[in-house]
Design a protein around this motif. Sequence first.
Motif, PDB file in Angstrom:
ATOM      1  N   LEU A  18      43.612  48.915  52.860  1.00 31.17           N
ATOM      2  CA  LEU A  18      43.495  47.655  52.029  1.00 31.17           C
ATOM      3  C   LEU A  18      43.874  48.276  50.534  1.00 31.17           C
ATOM      4  CD1 LEU A  18      41.758  44.163  52.587  1.00 31.17           C
ATOM      5  CD2 LEU A  18      42.190  44.979  50.740  1.00 31.17           C
ATOM      6  N   ALA A  67      47.530  46.443  48.741  1.00 30.77           N
ATOM      7  CA  ALA A  67      47.046  45.748  47.490  1.00 30.77           C
ATOM      8  C   ALA A  67      48.020  46.430  46.060  1.00 30.77           C
ATOM      9  CB  ALA A  67      45.896  45.457  47.296  1.00 30.77           C
ATOM     10  N   GLU A  68      47.970  47.124  46.074  1.00 31.71           N
ATOM     11  CA  GLU A  68      48.171  48.294  44.713  1.00 31.71           C
ATOM     12  C   GLU A  68      50.114  47.959  45.507  1.00 31.71           C
ATOM     13  OE1 GLU A  68      49.654  52.642  43.419  1.00 31.71           O
ATOM     14  OE2 GLU A  68      47.111  52.312  43.907  1.00 31.71           O
ATOM     15  N   LEU A 111      51.436  45.851  47.215  1.00 34.22           N
ATOM     16  CA  LEU A 111      52.412  44.379  46.706  1.00 34.22           C
ATOM     17  C   LEU A 111      52.219  44.311  45.079  1.00 34.22           C
ATOM     18  CD1 LEU A 111      50.091  42.971  49.648  1.00 34.22           C
ATOM     19  CD2 LEU A 111      51.879  43.767  49.658  1.00 34.22           C
ATOM     20  N   GLN A 120      51.581  34.247  49.642  1.00 32.77           N
ATOM     21  CA  GLN A 120      49.993  34.831  48.357  1.00 32.77           C
ATOM     22  C   GLN A 120      51.482  35.922  47.978  1.00 32.77           C
ATOM     23  OE1 GLN A 120      47.074  34.407  48.236  1.00 32.77           O
ATOM     24  NE2 GLN A 120      46.678  33.675  49.879  1.00 32.77           N
ATOM     25  N   LEU A 140      51.009  35.734  43.635  1.00 27.06           N
ATOM     26  CA  LEU A 140      50.626  37.440  42.995  1.00 27.06           C
ATOM     27  C   LEU A 140      51.487  37.697  41.816  1.00 27.06           C
ATOM     28  CD1 LEU A 140      50.062  39.438  45.899  1.00 27.06           C
ATOM     29  CD2 LEU A 140      48.096  38.301  44.444  1.00 27.06           C
ATOM     30  N   MET A 158      43.948  42.720  41.296  1.00 29.18           N
ATOM     31  CA  MET A 158      44.094  43.604  42.573  1.00 29.18           C
ATOM     32  C   MET A 158      42.063  42.544  43.067  1.00 29.18           C
ATOM     33  SD  MET A 158      44.327  46.765  44.284  1.00 29.18           S
ATOM     34  CE  MET A 158      44.552  47.454  43.384  1.00 29.18           C
ATOM     35  N   ALA A 191      44.537  40.204  45.306  1.00 26.82           N
ATOM     36  CA  ALA A 191      45.433  40.745  46.655  1.00 26.82           C
ATOM     37  C   ALA A 191      44.841  40.913  47.863  1.00 26.82           C
ATOM     38  CB  ALA A 191      46.369  42.074  45.766  1.00 26.82           C
ATOM     39  N   GLN A 192      43.588  41.839  46.940  1.00 26.73           N
ATOM     40  CA  GLN A 192      42.617  42.625  48.157  1.00 26.73           C
ATOM     41  C   GLN A 192      42.419  41.169  49.478  1.00 26.73           C
ATOM     42  OE1 GLN A 192      40.261  45.607  47.807  1.00 26.73           O
ATOM     43  NE2 GLN A 192      41.278  46.648  46.289  1.00 26.73           N
ATOM     44  N   LEU A 242      45.110  39.971  51.544  1.00 30.36           N
ATOM     45  CA  LEU A 242      44.843  40.895  52.868  1.00 30.36           C
ATOM     46  C   LEU A 242      43.892  40.600  53.636  1.00 30.36           C
ATOM     47  CD1 LEU A 242      46.534  43.773  50.490  1.00 30.36           C
ATOM     48  CD2 LEU A 242      47.760  42.521  52.204  1.00 30.36           C
TER      49      LEU A 242
END
Length: 275
Positions: A91, A95-96, A98, A187, A191, A205, A208-209, A212
């Motif tokens: 995850l 996220a990084e 994305l 989403q 972001l 971050m 984003a996490q 997810l």
Amino acid sequence: MALKLGYNQGPTLLYWWANGYADFEGEQAQRVRQLIDQWFRWNRREALPDYAQLLERAQTQVQQPVLTPQAFCAFGDEVKQRVRVAWDHALPSVAEVLLTLSPEQIQAVERRFEKNNRKFRDEFLSGSREARLKAQTKKMRERLKDIYGRLTDAQEQRLEQLVAASPYEPELWLAERRLLQQEALQQLRGLQAAKAAGARDDQLMPRAQQALRLLQQHAERSPREAYRQQQQRVQDHNCLLSAEMHNTMSPAQRAAGREKLGRWHDDVLALHRGS
């Protein structure tokens, strides 16, 4: 051998799959490859021994002449739990990545979603109901043959009956997938908009996490009550189908299943050891 070959090619195959959505560029592409390699190193070192233990237990189960639907559902729950662990470890890296996507890449993701949906419709929603049941039966037959070997005529007939009785509705599945895709795109665009407004990656971050995690939870258990009930009905029927088909297997077929699972077990341990 196929399992070992596929796993060893996993980093390359996963990169190609992800790149098919976002079309990575330059340093972004290099970073994605690095993150994928890191995940596979973790998985090989930490997760594969646990997978081997699960396969060892499956070898014992497959020898039993009678298994209940509950036993198959319990095994499925164990598999899901390992998928969650693998996803949780991936995850932060996902996220990084994305947070590096451009508006054009998000549009590419949307186009890929649409392409996948058209493919699904062509494969599973075109033609008559009889043709679709035939395709579903063939898919399930191949799964059973992969474990137990060739099915008898009586087993083939019973499988057709069980598939025909399934509550699975591909139209509902596709509609739910589209809702999940729209949630993911919303989403992503949120972001991207926050980043364009000046938010730093380290600030975004956690968001984003969390996005997810929520998407994974919604994929596993729909937030929509009607579809959640449908998910449960399909799961219960699949466990029933697996149990009923297993209980028709001969000693020789069960022995073949144990042998196949044993080879997978040995391959997984060999991969863990780096061979």
